[in-house]
Design a protein around this motif. Structure first.
Motif, mmCIF file in Angstrom:
data_model
loop_
_atom_site.group_PDB
_atom_site.id
_atom_site.type_symbol
_atom_site.label_atom_id
_atom_site.label_comp_id
_atom_site.label_asym_id
_atom_site.label_seq_id
_atom_site.Cartn_x
_atom_site.Cartn_y
_atom_site.Cartn_z
ATOM 1 N N ARG B 14 22.895 -0.373 17.083
ATOM 2 C CA ARG B 14 22.005 0.674 16.245
ATOM 3 C C ARG B 14 21.492 -0.061 15.663
ATOM 4 O O ARG B 14 22.054 -0.819 14.657
ATOM 5 C CB ARG B 14 22.654 2.072 16.177
ATOM 6 C CG ARG B 14 22.381 2.092 14.543
ATOM 7 C CD ARG B 14 23.519 4.010 15.102
ATOM 8 N NE ARG B 14 24.052 3.861 13.701
ATOM 9 C CZ ARG B 14 25.132 3.486 13.638
ATOM 10 N NH1 ARG B 14 26.068 2.978 13.910
ATOM 11 N NH2 ARG B 14 25.118 3.722 12.329
ATOM 12 N N ARG B 15 20.058 0.413 15.038
ATOM 13 C CA ARG B 15 18.751 -0.213 13.952
ATOM 14 C C ARG B 15 19.601 0.566 12.627
ATOM 15 O O ARG B 15 19.609 1.157 12.798
ATOM 16 C CB ARG B 15 17.476 -0.392 14.041
ATOM 17 C CG ARG B 15 17.085 -1.880 15.294
ATOM 18 C CD ARG B 15 15.697 -1.306 15.415
ATOM 19 N NE ARG B 15 15.512 -2.032 16.130
ATOM 20 C CZ ARG B 15 14.232 -2.063 16.815
ATOM 21 N NH1 ARG B 15 13.084 -1.537 16.179
ATOM 22 N NH2 ARG B 15 13.750 -3.542 18.021
ATOM 23 N N VAL B 16 19.542 -0.597 11.723
ATOM 24 C CA VAL B 16 20.506 0.122 10.607
ATOM 25 C C VAL B 16 19.289 -0.254 9.124
ATOM 26 O O VAL B 16 19.508 -1.116 9.956
ATOM 27 C CB VAL B 16 21.844 -0.281 10.493
ATOM 28 C CG1 VAL B 16 21.896 0.422 8.838
ATOM 29 C CG2 VAL B 16 22.555 0.490 11.258
ATOM 30 N N ASP B 17 19.059 0.613 8.828
ATOM 31 C CA ASP B 17 17.556 -0.057 7.226
ATOM 32 C C ASP B 17 19.158 0.062 6.634
ATOM 33 O O ASP B 17 19.898 -0.357 6.078
ATOM 34 C CB ASP B 17 17.329 1.278 6.911
ATOM 35 C CG ASP B 17 16.541 1.214 5.846
ATOM 36 O OD1 ASP B 17 15.917 -0.204 5.785
ATOM 37 O OD2 ASP B 17 15.872 1.897 4.723
ATOM 38 N N PRO B 18 18.420 -1.687 6.219
ATOM 39 C CA PRO B 18 19.079 -2.433 5.519
ATOM 40 C C PRO B 18 18.782 -2.043 3.287
ATOM 41 O O PRO B 18 19.532 -2.692 2.785
ATOM 42 C CB PRO B 18 18.609 -3.762 4.721
ATOM 43 C CG PRO B 18 17.068 -3.819 6.510
ATOM 44 C CD PRO B 18 17.245 -2.352 6.827
ATOM 45 N N GLY B 19 18.401 -1.292 3.407
ATOM 46 C CA GLY B 19 17.614 -0.732 1.942
ATOM 47 C C GLY B 19 17.085 -1.300 1.380
ATOM 48 O O GLY B 19 16.673 -2.628 1.924
ATOM 49 N N GLU B 20 16.245 -0.929 0.031
ATOM 50 C CA GLU B 20 15.196 -1.430 -0.258
ATOM 51 C C GLU B 20 15.914 -2.620 -1.015
ATOM 52 O O GLU B 20 14.237 -3.404 -1.399
ATOM 53 C CB GLU B 20 14.686 -0.669 -1.675
ATOM 54 C CG GLU B 20 14.040 0.657 -0.359
ATOM 55 C CD GLU B 20 13.799 1.588 -1.318
ATOM 56 O OE1 GLU B 20 13.704 1.633 -2.496
ATOM 57 O OE2 GLU B 20 12.882 2.481 -0.996
#
Lengths: 190, 120
Positions: B14-20
């Motif tokens: 699943r797609r995961v947000d890498p963070g800012e």
């Protein structure tokens, strides 16, 4: 296979057959006893062993431009060995005459011919000179000189030219013989 | 069974947000690796230079060793030759001395005979 065997066998056989010839002493070479035990008892001793390679080395260090050294170079050119044993003692007969006799026995073998035998009563001095002849040509020289307090054995192997040795007299401390040297020497062969 | 596998794969991929701060971390990592590579090159260059310095030294040492060994060998050869030459001369001196002794005995006057010797 057969050719390979032959190629190997011939040199091997030749090597085996030539072994006794290599082991045999040079004609004119005497087997001198080991006199090293006499060294501590002797007041003076000379023991020289010069085989053919050492003679060749010595010849290279003799200056051909110097007449005296050239004479020595010419003389040793045909030699294959020089062996000298000379001992001087403080007391008379400090050496075993059996050792000297053992050398004399070797000089009784074919090829050796005694050319000089001199004896003097006072002091008891004996000088024997032998030459080794190979087909009528000189192949060696042996000198046995004994006195109560000293003995000397000289064995020169190879074509020794006594005339050349005579020419060296008066050089390098070699005693000078009168020009008539040898004229009155007793010859036991005659 | 097949559905379970599909679900598991979907969940895993699943797609995961890498963070800012992802971009900042990537840039920092790249900069750090660049520094590390640059210092590695320096070390390698230093090693090459030190090798270049030692090579002539090793060659010079080998040359000096070869010269010393050759000189020593020649000196030994010369000593052996001179010793052999002296021995030849000494041997000829002894030989001639004994020939001289034989000559002297032969040419010495015979002992004078006393009347007792003659049996008178």
């Amino acid at each position: 296979m057969k050719i390979a065997t032959k190629c190997f066998a011939v040199p091997f056989l030749w090597a085996v057959l030539s072994l006794p010839a290599l082991a045999a002493p040079l004609p004119g070479r005497l087997l001198l006893p080991d006199f090293s035990a006499l060294g501590p008892k002797a007041t003076e001793s000379v023991s020289i062993t010069l085989d053919a390679p050492l003679l060749a080395t010595a010849a290279r260090f003799l200056d051909g431009g110097d007449p005296d050294q050239r004479a020595v170079k010419d003389m040793i050119g045909g030699l294959r060995g020089i062996y000298v044993k000379s001992y001087t003692f403080e007391k008379a007969f400090a050496y075993a005459t059996a050792d000297i006799d053992a050398v004399r026995k070797q000089l009784a073998t074919p090829g050796w011919q005694q050319i000089v035998q001199v004896r003097s009563g006072k002091p008891q001095t004996a000088v024997d000179i032998f030459v080794f002849q190979v087909q009528g040509e000189s192949g060696g020289l042996a000198i046995i000189a004994t006195e109560p307090r000293e003995f000397t054995i000289v064995n020169i192997v190879g074509a020794i030219d006594l005339d050349k040795l005579h020419k060296l007299e008066g050089r390098f401390g070699i005693p000078k013989l009168p020009s008539t040297a040898g004229a009155g020497v007793q010859n036991p062969a005659k | 069974m097949s559905e379970d596998l599909d679900n598991t794969l979907r969940k895993a991929l699943r797609r995961v947000d890498p963070g800012e701060d992802f971009t900042a971390r990537v840039l920092a990592r790249v900069a750090a690796e660049a520094r590390s590579e640059s210092s590695g090159d320096m070390r390698s260059a230093n090693r090459s230079v030190s090798r270049l310095v030692w090579l002539p030294v090793a060659l010079a040492a080998s040359l000096v060793l070869a010269v010393v060994v050759t000189y020593e060998w020649q000196a030994r050869r010369e000593r052996a030759g001179l010793e052999a030459r002296d021995q030849v001369i000494e041997a000829l001196r002894v030989t001639s001395e004994k020939l001289d002794l034989a000559y002297q005995i032969v040419n010495s006057p015979p002992p004078s005979r006393t009347p007792d010797d003659a049996g008178a």
